[in-house]
Design a protein around this motif. Structure first.
Motif, short mmCIF file in Angstrom:
data_model
loop_
_atom_site.label_atom_id
_atom_site.label_comp_id
_atom_site.label_asym_id
_atom_site.label_seq_id
_atom_site.Cartn_x
_atom_site.Cartn_y
_atom_site.Cartn_z
N GLU A 65 11.18 19.19 35.31
CA GLU A 65 11.16 19.57 36.71
C GLU A 65 10.48 18.49 37.56
N HIS A 66 10.71 18.53 38.86
CA HIS A 66 10.06 17.63 39.79
C HIS A 66 8.93 18.38 40.50
N GLY A 67 8.02 17.63 41.08
CA GLY A 67 6.92 18.28 41.78
C GLY A 67 6.20 17.33 42.70
N THR A 68 5.32 17.88 43.51
CA THR A 68 4.50 17.10 44.44
C THR A 68 3.06 17.54 44.32
N LEU A 121 1.47 20.33 37.21
CA LEU A 121 2.44 19.26 37.46
C LEU A 121 2.93 18.67 36.14
N GLY A 167 5.33 20.92 34.42
CA GLY A 167 6.63 20.88 35.06
C GLY A 167 7.42 19.64 34.67
#
Length: 340
Positions: free
Chosen positions: A314-317, A306, A309
């Motif tokens: 970038e986005h993430g979960t 994460l 990223g």
């Protein structure tokens, strides 16, 4: 049954009281976990000699081996001879299920011991059953844990020696968990038990090649290039580094985290080294998981992916928390997944 050498008892008292939690006394009893193995029996003998009349013992029967009940009865007999109250804690079958057997047993053990030490309740107010609770983890355990985690590529936190004093795993209100024997070797502890004329319980899992720790233990014993005291020293040095990093991370969290209505966390990570970025992200996720009462264990798996990223824009979960890159990183509860 003879007691330990007075010099060893004095050493134990020094080591115990240097943990910063004070000393047992009236209304401040010391609880000890005793399995019947040499290490925990040595802890029992040292504690009973150092603080007579102020020690209580507990043995956990996981129900995994038919001989466990006899081993608990063996410990009870030794405690009776020492004048130490003793309890047997039985793990319900549903506490240990499929998966890593030793990890499951460890979790069940700490859960039972934590409830016992805190008077069998989840209340936060004193008096608890005991004011201190000690386990018999020692220098060789530290060395084995260091090598096991190094093999898996662990970072500073994973390689650091276990803390000598910490909150009880599981978040139970009650006494702190203390490890006063981290500077003692298994050989020293086994010698105390032998001198007392006691034959300890032999746990077959300690030598079974099925378990990682037993294989690492045999590797250390077979190699002169892996002295346990040096491995433990490296782990202790990393414990100091871990404590320093956590101190800095707490300071940076106060300076760099903005929280909106307990729902959104903003992080300013400009110029922050990677390891501290990682720790700040971890704090943001843990904060939101607590605020939204997200259930299920999370060990930090995926955290590095994460952060990488976010570094790349970038986005993430992760763990139920959505993270968005930008001039400041944004964290909030992830929307529920759509069912198909």
């Amino acid at each position: 049954m003879s007691g330990p050498d007075p010099a060893l008892v004095a050493r134990f008292q020094r080591d115990f009281e240097q943990l910063g939690e004070g000393a047992p006394g009236p209304g401040r009893k010391l609880g000890v976990a005793v399995s019947g193995g040499a290490d925990s029996l040595a802890l029992l003998l040292l504690a009973a000699a150092a603080y007579p009349g102020l020690v209580e013992a507990a043995t956990v029967d996981h129900g995994l081996r038919p001989e466990a009940a006899d081993e608990a009865a063996f410990v009870a007999g030794i405690c009776d001879g020492l004048g130490v109250p003793h309890a047997v804690l039985t793990a319900p079958a549903h506490l240990i299920v499929s998966g890593n057997l030793q990890d499951q047993a460890r979790g069940a053990r700490y859960g039972l011991l934590g409830l016992w030490a805190g008077s069998g309740t989840v209340r936060g107010d004193r008096p608890w059953r005991v004011e201190f609770f000690a386990t018999a983890h020692h220098r060789d355990d530290v060395a084995e844990g260091f090598l096991m985690r190094a093999r898996r590529g662990a970072g500073v936190g994973g390689l650091a020696a276990m803390a000598a004093a910490q909150a009880f795993p599981g978040g139970f209100p009650g006494p702190r968990l203390l490890r006063p024997l981290l500077g003692w070797s298994h050989g020293e502890l086994a010698g105390i038990v032998t001198a007392a004329g006691i034959v300890p319980v032999a746990d077959p899992s300690n030598v079974h090649p099925r378990f990682d720790r037993s294989r690492i233990r045999q590797l250390i014993a077979a190699s002169r290039d892996l002295p346990s005291e040096r491995l433990a020293m490296a782990a202790q040095n990393l414990r100091h580094a871990e404590d320093a990093l956590e101190w800095v991370a707490a300071r940076e969290w106060r300076a760099r985290a903005d929280i909106d209505h307990h729902e959104t966390v903003w992080l300013d990570v400009d110029g922050v080294p990677y390891e501290l970025r990682r720790r700040l992200v971890l704090r943001a996720i843990d904060y939101l998981r607590f605020e939204f009462d997200l259930q299920g264990d999370w060990s930090g798996t995926g955290l590095d992916r994460l952060v990488a990223g976010l570094d790349a824009g970038e986005h993430g979960t992760l763990a139920g928390v959505a993270a968005r890159a930008g001039p400041r990183w944004r964290f909030e509860l992830a929307p529920p997944r759509r069912s198909h």
